[in-house]
Structure formats: structure tokens, C-alpha cells
Enzyme design. Structure first.
Site, short mmCIF file in Angstrom:
data_model
loop_
_atom_site.label_atom_id
_atom_site.label_comp_id
_atom_site.label_asym_id
_atom_site.label_seq_id
_atom_site.Cartn_x
_atom_site.Cartn_y
_atom_site.Cartn_z
N HIS A 524 0.88 -1.17 0.00
CA HIS A 524 0.00 0.00 0.00
C HIS A 524 0.92 1.22 0.00
CE1 HIS A 524 -3.69 2.28 0.91
NE2 HIS A 524 -2.90 3.05 1.62
N ASP A 569 -1.55 -9.84 0.58
CA ASP A 569 -0.63 -9.08 -0.27
C ASP A 569 -1.44 -8.36 -1.34
OD1 ASP A 569 1.47 -7.97 -1.55
OD2 ASP A 569 2.33 -9.84 -2.32
N GLU A 578 0.75 -1.80 4.35
CA GLU A 578 1.25 -0.42 4.31
C GLU A 578 2.76 -0.45 4.58
OE1 GLU A 578 0.08 3.70 6.73
OE2 GLU A 578 -0.30 1.75 7.58
#
Ligand code: ZN
Length: 596
Positions: A524, A569, A578
Site C-alpha cells: 500500500h 498481499d 502499508e
């Protein structure tokens, strides 16, 4: 980069329950015959049932791979094979299966610690399959350190970034040059924007997270400088006479210094008013604004105390390389600490109209403790020691439950830096208490780690948002304990947490982008999400499993998913994939402790 090979390879890749084809990965130090485009020998057959540190194992330390097996049919034997010719170089018998409650896996340990020949190998288990390739060597983590530090370079804001010929296409022009002071800052007008690192997968720059991150990197230098000094990170400043870890940390330090107002207080963050879409840095045209508390005094105590801490460390470490910067940093630190004395607990909450990461913290007393300790270590002045000695005792229990430090809880940093202070007199009862409690807690972590199926220090409650940062934090805790009382078990157990991050986990996944044969691929993180490159930006650590299921992807996983498996994932899983500079800094510290 001494003695390091990096080759691009294409591998077939089992990833969770689906087969993902043609992932471009980068192998480090593989001394075989692979060339660009060549398939890794045997790697397409690698099974995620065998879990290894995909980077490797130091030649002189414990070497353990893990095998997860179906209940009732344990593996009976394993082989260590040389990658170049598949020759069996070692045979062994795995341990009896252990039920690991955090994953639901039955885990067997394949211990080949008494094998001592440098090279590239894999593990083969009859009827199970073969593992990813890994290295055995004297300094196997140097390239991983290089990758993790360059991960910071890739996050630089306000400047053009280019990861170079090693990572073609991983570049962007200068970003976020437009912006100024938001109305919540109590001032107005434009601002000189460059500096700092993008954080948390977005394009914000956050003071309190910068505090622990930059502080941790500078500590890595203070403790492991001898090993780090000569490592060329291939950043624009390389070769300027200053060690590259300090060059990179300075990029963020300079931005932090600019966030200080003339009264000594420090604004909390610099972001757009809301998060951008998943666009490349140069395509985010939202103004980057200095955000304050929205009412007088506009700056926050936690942010200000964090600058005092980092400024004081900077005064120590930059002095031999840039005395002017050291003086400037110390002056800023003193003024910041003085501001916190007048404003002991001004809390930040997102002001009206702001929805970027808040980093709210209701209590800034731990930040002030850290600042006082760093300033004492830098100056030896009694005023700072008096503050520390009068206030530390209330924080001692924090040391009993490692890893305990986080962006919002920096008291351990304060206590450790006080106990690491040399050359000036410290309070003996304080230092004794800090050292004893840290050592005792570290010993308990060692015992717990030895008893866990995946040989990591994680408790069930540790699988929170950013759990890989917790794993790295355990490693850092153990390495600090090793400073107080050198103990091989502390170092080995710190490395066990590193092994977990680099592939010895239930997913058989390396949680650092482009590191190892089976790294995660969908962070992310906006620059990766917006690019059309075959792999994400390199060197970045995923947040890892989050039993709190703080996003829709994780919430949709089956109800009976064990805590350490609540991970996806996927770019949209911000709660498990993140990337953040504070977790990344703990990883760097852990890797720095491995360099020889
Ligand atoms: Zn930027």
C-alpha cells in the site's frame, strides 16, 4: 557494496493460494551462474511449506529452516543442497512437529547450524519439495541493509529521485513543491517545501513518526557506525565525505528543522488536506501544507519534543562531519525543549478539514523524557539530567513489556539513551534500574522465542497493524540489551525476528520488496501502485499481519483465520501491507546489528 552480486531473475511463484507468473525479482549475492532472464534453478518448484530466510544465514550462527506439515505426517528427513549443482552437502532429521497456535501450523525445525561452508543453497524435504535459495556467508545481510536504507532514499520528497541503473524506471521528478502554511498553523503564506520522506504509503510528512524513525537511524550510526561507515548507498550525496546513512538521515532532519517556528515550537505535519489518489509523486497536485493544531500555540508538544530529541542526537553524530549542522541542530533542540517546558502537553488532533494521518498522542511526557535524556547525553548540562532523574521512574514499567517503544511511546528510547551515556556523570540508581529491567525482559523474550513454533518473539497480541514493525522492535530491544550485557542469545534472538521478516514465516514470504526469491509485491504505497513496473519500489517492508482486521480486505477473511495469517498481499489492505518509515527504521537497526 563489497562482494555483492545482484541478478535479475524471472521465477514462477506460488503466492498464497494462487500462482503468480513471471515476477521480476532481484537476488543478492547468489554465486551461481544466473544471468538476466534466466530461471532460477529449481526455484519454480519451491514450496511455501518450507520457510527459510530468503537472504541467508551468517556462517557462524544458528541456521534453522522451518517445515509446515499436515498433521499426522511429519517430515522424516531433510537435505541441504548446493544451488549450483544440486549436490547434497548435509543431511538431517527435523524436530518433532510443534503446534503453533498463532498460525494453526504444525511446524518442524530443520537445523543445519553445524554446516559451515560459504555458498548458496536450498533445503529439500522428501515428499514436500524444495525451498527458495539462500546464502550462507560471513556478512550475508549487507545487501539487505543497503536495500532497506535505499528504501528511505526512494521516499524522498521535494526532489527528483532515481534508483539508478540497478532499478531502471524507479524514478520520479521533483514532487510536492507547491504548498504553504495551512490556516491551522497560525501563520500563512508560501513555504520552501523540499525535504523529508513520504510516509505511510501516502505523500504526507509527519513529525512524530519522523522523530522515532530518524532517531533510530542515528542510533544505528552511534552504535554500529564502524560497520556502516564504508557502505555506499548510491545516493546523490555519496562520496561527499560523510557516511551515507548520515547523508540519508539528513534529508529528513533538514525538513524536521524547517518545521520549527521562531518561538521554538514545532508544527505537527506537512500534508495535503486529504489523501491523494494512487498517483505518482509528481502527479499529486494537492498543495502540501504545514498543519497545526488550529488554535494557539498551534504547535504540538509531542512534535516539538521529538525535534528536541533528534536534534540532540544529530548534534552528537554530525559534529565530526559538519560542525555547523551540529550546532544548528543543538540550538533547535534546546529551543524546542524550552518550548515544551512552557507548553507541557499541547495535544494534536486533526483540525477541521484535515483527514490525513493524525498521529494523535494524548500524552507527551514520554517524548519530553526522551528529549531531556538526549540533550543530557549531548551537552552534559545538569538541567536536562535533573529533568530526567525526576521523571524516569514512572516509565520504568514500560521496559518490562518489550518491544514497548513506538511512534507514540518513546520512553524506552529516553531511558536507554540515558543508560548509554558516557563521558558525563549519570545517576547510578537510574542507570542500574534501566539496565537491569531491560536485560531481564530481554531474557524473557529469548525464552519465549525458543518455545515458539516460528521461532519469533511475537505474542498473539502483537499481531497488530504494523506487526512486522513489532517484530523488528523486538530485535532492536534485544540488541539494546546486548549493549548493556553482551549475550550471544540476545543477538541470535534478534536475528530470529529478522529471519521471520525475511521469509521464515507461515507464508514463506519475504516482507521486504525485491529482496529474496519470494517477496511480497503489492505494498500500500502510492509510487508502487501508480507505476507500471513489474515489481514494487525496492527495499520497503510490509506492515504484516493485523489480527485487528482494520481494513475491508482483512475483515472479509474467514472468521477462523489464525492471527498471524490475517494478511493479504494486496494494495488495498492498508492495515497489513502499508509501509512506514518507523517500521523501516527498526528493520535498518536490526540489519545494522548484523553487519561485520
Ligand atoms: Zn513529495
Amino acid at each position: 557494496m563489497a562482494s555483492s552480486f545482484r541478478r535479475v531473475c524471472i521465477v514462477l511463484r506460488l503466492h498464497h493460494q494462487f500462482l503468480s507468473l513471471a515476477l521480476v525479482c532481484v537476488l543478492s549475492g547468489i554465486q551461481g551462474a544466473m544471468v538476466k532472464g534466466e530461471t532460477v534453478r529449481g526455484a519454480p518448484k519451491a514450496t511455501t511449506a518450507i520457510k527459510v530466510d530468503q537472504v541467508g544465514y551468517p556462517i557462524d550462527g544458528p541456521k534453522v529452516a522451518l517445515i509446515s506439515v499436515a498433521a499426522g505426517s511429519p517430515a522424516q528427513s531433510f537435505e541441504l543442497r548446493q544451488t549450483s549443482n544440486d549436490a547434497v552437502v548435509w543431511k538431517g532429521k527435523p524436530s518433532a512437529p510443534v503446534a503453533d497456535s498463532d498460525t494453526g501450523d504444525q511446524v518442524q525445525a530443520a537445523d543445519f547450524s553445524s554446516f559451515h561452508k560459504v555458498g548458496t543453497y536450498y533445503i529439500e524435504v522428501p515428499d514436500v519439495g524444495r525451498s527458495w535459495n539462500f546464502m550462507l556467508g560471513k556478512n550475508v545481510f549487507e545487501h539487505a541493509y543497503y536495500m532497506a536504507m535505499r528504501g528511505f532514499y526512494g521516499q524522498r520528497c521535494g526532489t527528483a529521485v532515481d534508483m539508478g541503473p540497478e532499478f531502471p524506471g524507479y524514478s520520479h521528478p521533483a514532487c510536492h513543491l507547491k504548498g504553504g502554511f495551512h490556516v491551522s498553523s497560525g501563520t500563512s503564506g508560501p513555504r520552501d517545501n523540499p525535504g523529508g520522506w513520504h510516509d505511510a504509503g501516502d505523500y504526507g510528512r509527519y513529525m512524530v513518526n519522523s522523530g522515532i524513525s530518524t532517531g533510530t537511524l542515528l542510533w544505528a550510526w552511534e552504535i554500529y557506525g564502524r560497520q556502516l561507515k564504508g557502505i555506499d548507498l548510491k545516493i546523490p550525496e555519496s562520496g561527499n565525505g560523510t557516511p551515507d546513512i548520515l547523508n540519508e538521515a539528513r534529508w529528513n532532519l533538514e525538513w524536521m528543522l524547517k518545521m520549527q517556528d521562531s518561538d521554538g515550537g514545532v508544527w505537527h505535519k506537512q500534508t495535503s488536506v486529504h489523501f491523494s489518489e494512487f498517483v505518482a509523486p509528481q502527479d499529486d497536485h494537492l498543495p502540501s501544507e504545514v498543519i497545526g493544531t488550529g488554535s494557539a500555540p498551534f504547535k504540538s508538544t509531542c512534535a516539538t519534543a521529538d525535534l528536541a530529541s533528534v536534534g540532540a542526537i544529530a548534534a552528537r553524530v554530525y559534529k565530526p562531519y559538519d560542525a555547523k549542522l551540529a550546532t544548528r541542530a543543538l540550538d533547535a533542540a534546546r529551543q524546542a525543549f524550552a518550548w515544551t517546558e512552557k507548553n507541557p502537553n499541547v495535544i494534536f488532533r486533526n483540525p477541521k478539514g484535515i483527514s490525513t494521518g493524525e498521529y494523535g498522542d494524548a500524552n507527551c511526557s514520554d517524548e519530553r523524557l526522551w528529549a531531556a535524556a538526549e540533550l543530557y547525553r549531548a551537552t552534559g548540562e545538569k538541567v536536562y539530567s535533573d529533568y530526567f532523574v525526576a521523571n524516569y521512574a514512572a516509565f520504568l514499567p514500560k521496559l518490562d513489556s518489550p518491544p514497548s517503544e513506538s511512534w507514540s511511546q518513546v520512553a524506552p528510547m529516553g531511558m536507554w539513551t540515558y543508560a548509554l551515556t558516557r563521558r558525563v556523570q549519570t545517576d547510578k540508581p537510574a542507570v542500574d534500574a534501566i539496565r537491569q529491567r531491560t536485560i531481564a525482559a530481554a531474557q524473557a523474550v529469548v525464552t519465549r522465542t525458543h518455545g515458539s513454533g516460528y521461532i519469533n518473539s511475537m505474542k498473539t497480541s502483537d499481531y497488530v497493524w504494523g506487526s512486522n514493525g513489532v517484530a523488528a522492535g523486538y530485535g532492536m530491544y534485544l540488541l539494546i540489551a546486548n549493549q548493556f550485557a553482551p549475550n550471544r542469545e540476545f543477538v541470535d534472538t534478534a536475528r530470529d525476528n529478522l529471519h521471520y521478516i525475511l521469509g521464515r514465516n507461515t507464508f514463506s514470504l519475504s516482507w521486504v520488496t525485491q529482496l529474496g526469491e519470494n517477496p511480497f509485491i503489492h505494498p500500500h504505497q502510492r509510487p508502487s501502485g501508480a507505476s507500471h513496473l513489474p515489481a514494487p519500489w525496492p527495499g520497503l517492508m510490509s506492515g504484516g499481519p493485523d489480527r485487528g482486521r482494520n481494513d475491508a480486505i482483512l475483515a472479509a477473511l474467514p472468521k477462523d483465520t489464525p492471527p498471524a495469517k490475517i494478511y493479504a498481499d494486496q494494495q488495498a489492505s492498508f492495515a497489513s501491507n502499508e509501509i512506514c518509515i518507523n517500521w523501516q527504521a527498526a528493520l535498518v537497526f536490526l540489519l545494522a546489528g548484523e553487519l561485520r
